[in-house]
Design an enzyme around this catalytic site. Structure first.
Site, PDB file in Angstrom:
ATOM      1  N   TYR A 191      42.504  27.756  37.650  1.00  0.00           N
ATOM      2  CA  TYR A 191      43.434  28.772  38.153  1.00  0.00           C
ATOM      3  C   TYR A 191      43.471  28.686  39.685  1.00  0.00           C
ATOM      4  CZ  TYR A 191      45.344  33.446  38.964  1.00  0.00           C
ATOM      5  OH  TYR A 191      46.108  34.492  39.380  1.00  0.00           O
ATOM      6  N   THR A 214      42.822  30.394  42.253  1.00  0.00           N
ATOM      7  CA  THR A 214      41.750  30.819  43.156  1.00  0.00           C
ATOM      8  C   THR A 214      40.402  30.192  42.813  1.00  0.00           C
ATOM      9  OG1 THR A 214      41.290  32.689  41.719  1.00  0.00           O
ATOM     10  CG2 THR A 214      42.818  33.075  43.554  1.00  0.00           C
ATOM     11  N   LYS A 215      40.335  29.380  41.789  1.00  0.00           N
ATOM     12  CA  LYS A 215      39.038  28.875  41.321  1.00  0.00           C
ATOM     13  C   LYS A 215      38.553  27.699  42.188  1.00  0.00           C
ATOM     14  CE  LYS A 215      38.766  32.094  38.416  1.00  0.00           C
ATOM     15  NZ  LYS A 215      38.910  32.292  36.994  1.00  0.00           N
ATOM     16  N   PRO A 216      37.275  27.271  42.002  1.00  0.00           N
ATOM     17  CA  PRO A 216      36.684  26.289  42.933  1.00  0.00           C
ATOM     18  C   PRO A 216      37.510  25.010  43.120  1.00  0.00           C
ATOM     19  CG  PRO A 216      34.969  27.171  41.511  1.00  0.00           C
ATOM     20  CD  PRO A 216      36.273  27.736  41.015  1.00  0.00           C
ATOM     21  N   ILE A 217      38.095  24.475  42.043  1.00  0.00           N
ATOM     22  CA  ILE A 217      39.169  23.492  42.226  1.00  0.00           C
ATOM     23  C   ILE A 217      40.344  23.984  41.384  1.00  0.00           C
ATOM     24  CG2 ILE A 217      37.600  21.554  42.676  1.00  0.00           C
ATOM     25  CD1 ILE A 217      38.464  20.372  39.952  1.00  0.00           C
TER      26      ILE A 217
END
Ligand SMILES: *Cc1c(COP(=O)(O)O)cnc(C)c1O
Length: 391
Positions: free
Chosen positions: A187, A189-192
């Site tokens: 998603y 905003t996730k780390p990648i």
């Protein structure tokens, strides 16, 4: 004019555009060669035998439980402190979540919380664990009494919700190589990120085959095998009522470029975490997140602080004041036992979740992202100090 620091800022400054161009030039936009590249690279990165790209972390969680044979009436342990996705997929299958508390400080399900839950519900079939903020649960400690051992002893299936935990390590193993299935979210905003998307990893042949099958309508061969590759054949069979959860090559192009920078972005987020710990550690009305493993094992997806009883203002007021100063924040999470559906359906009450309650009351997540500058970190810390000293 106050400075604006968003809660999250995504940078696509690597090979994103180059890989997207490759996809556009081929004209094959849905799942195909780029997805295969991403899956191979991802499996190598987390040391899993299999990796399956999907269109969200939520679909990955659903596919995992389905592949593990979870069905109507089965009990599945879920922490109350998580995003709704972790619990809703249990309901998709007609199974019943059993909500458990988390430990104050780490916001993780500890081995003792898990042991208590499996003693109370001996017929539990699976445990959905959430590696909150990017820190893994106590999986495989040297003393042997960790999460994995507790589950193995009782034949409880292990699904890891690793939406926050990439790249992350647990007791010397990559998250993604340990449980029966591990689900990552890409998603925005996730780390990648791939915009929207996710990945499921596993090591077992049967689980892998089932996930692959159910990801695309229960059809025995995917579209690339039928129309795209040089030895393609149109014919297909349907052997189960599957879902439509595949990731398009357009998204995989972004993922491949992001994956190349995953470690450097992680260490940049660790830099941010270290800054916050150093600068906010002496603020007595704030409890910092408890880090129980080496800093480098943590994905540092979130930096969540908790305002404790000695704080001059409440969490909501704090968030308003941060907003006034142009600093974006977020809350992870509203515990599921406080949401209408889960509270009413399962008769949940706050007294049963003391760790989550204490956390939730004061918890607020500060901005943390790879491109965050030291001046931005300092601006956030100054704002926190000013607001909590009542200025
Ligand atoms: C983001 C998130 C999910 C869902 O991921 P999507 O890709 O948005 O479907 C699941 N669990 C947790 C803990 C998350 O933070």
């Amino acid at each position: 004019m106050e400075r604006k620091i968003p809660f999250c800022r995504v940078r696509c400054n690597g090979n994103e555009l180059a890989y997207l161009n490759q996809v556009l030039e081929t004209g094959w936009l849905t799942s195909g060669p780029m997805v295969q590249r991403l899956e191979a690279e991802f499996a190598r990165k987390v040391s899993s035998r299999y990796a399956f790209a999907v269109n969200s972390g939520t679909s990955g969680l659903h596919l995992s439980l389905e592949a593990l044979g979870i069905g109507v009436g089965d009990k599945v342990i879920v922490p109350t402190m998580t995003f709704p996705a972790t619990a809703e997929v249990v309901r998709y299958l007609g199974a019943e979540p059993v909500f458990v508390d988390v430990e104050y400080g780490t916001t993780l399900v500890s081995p003792s919380i898990l042991r208590h839950a499996v003693d109370s519900y001996p017929d539990v079939r699976a445990f959905m664990m959430v590696h909150f903020a990017g820190q893994a649960l106590d999986m495989l400690p040297a003393n042997g009494d960790g999460i994995i051992e507790i589950c193995r002893r009782r034949d409880i299936k292990v699904v890891e919700d690793a939406a926050h935990a990439f790249p992350a390590r647990a007791d010397g193993h990559m998250v993604g190589s340990i449980g029966d299935a591990t689900c990552f979210s890409f998603y925005a905003t996730k780390p990648i990120t791939t915009g929207e998307g996710g990945m499921v990893t596993c090591n077992d042949d049967y689980i892998a085959d089932r996930i692959k099958l159910m990801r695309l309508h229960g059809i025995d061969r995917d579209a690339w095998q039928r129309y795209g590759s040089s030895n393609s054949q149109w014919e297909y069979d349907v052997i189960a009522p599957g879902y439509k959860y595949n990731m398009p090559d357009l998204n995989a192009a972004l993922g491949l470029a992001q994956l190349e920078r995953a470690e450097s972005m992680r260490s940049d987020r660790e830099r941010c975490a270290r800054y916050y710990i150093e600068r906010l550690g002496s603020l007595h009305c704030v409890d910092l997140p408890v880090v129980r493993a080496p800093m480098a094992d943590h994905a540092w997806h979130l930096f969540t602080i908790t305002l404790n009883e000695s704080a001059p203002i409440g969490r909501n007021e704090f968030i308003n004041r941060m907003t006034d100063r142009g600093v974006g924040t977020s809350v992870h999470f509203k515990p599921l036992h406080r949401t209408t559906y889960y509270r009413d359906r399962y008769g949940l009450s706050p007294e049963d979740f003391p760790g989550a309650e204490k956390t939730w009351k004061g918890s607020v997540s500060l901005p943390i992202f790879a491109s965050m500058q030291e001046s931005e970190l300092e601006y956030v810390c100054e704002a926190v100090w000013d607001i909590l000293r009542g200025q």
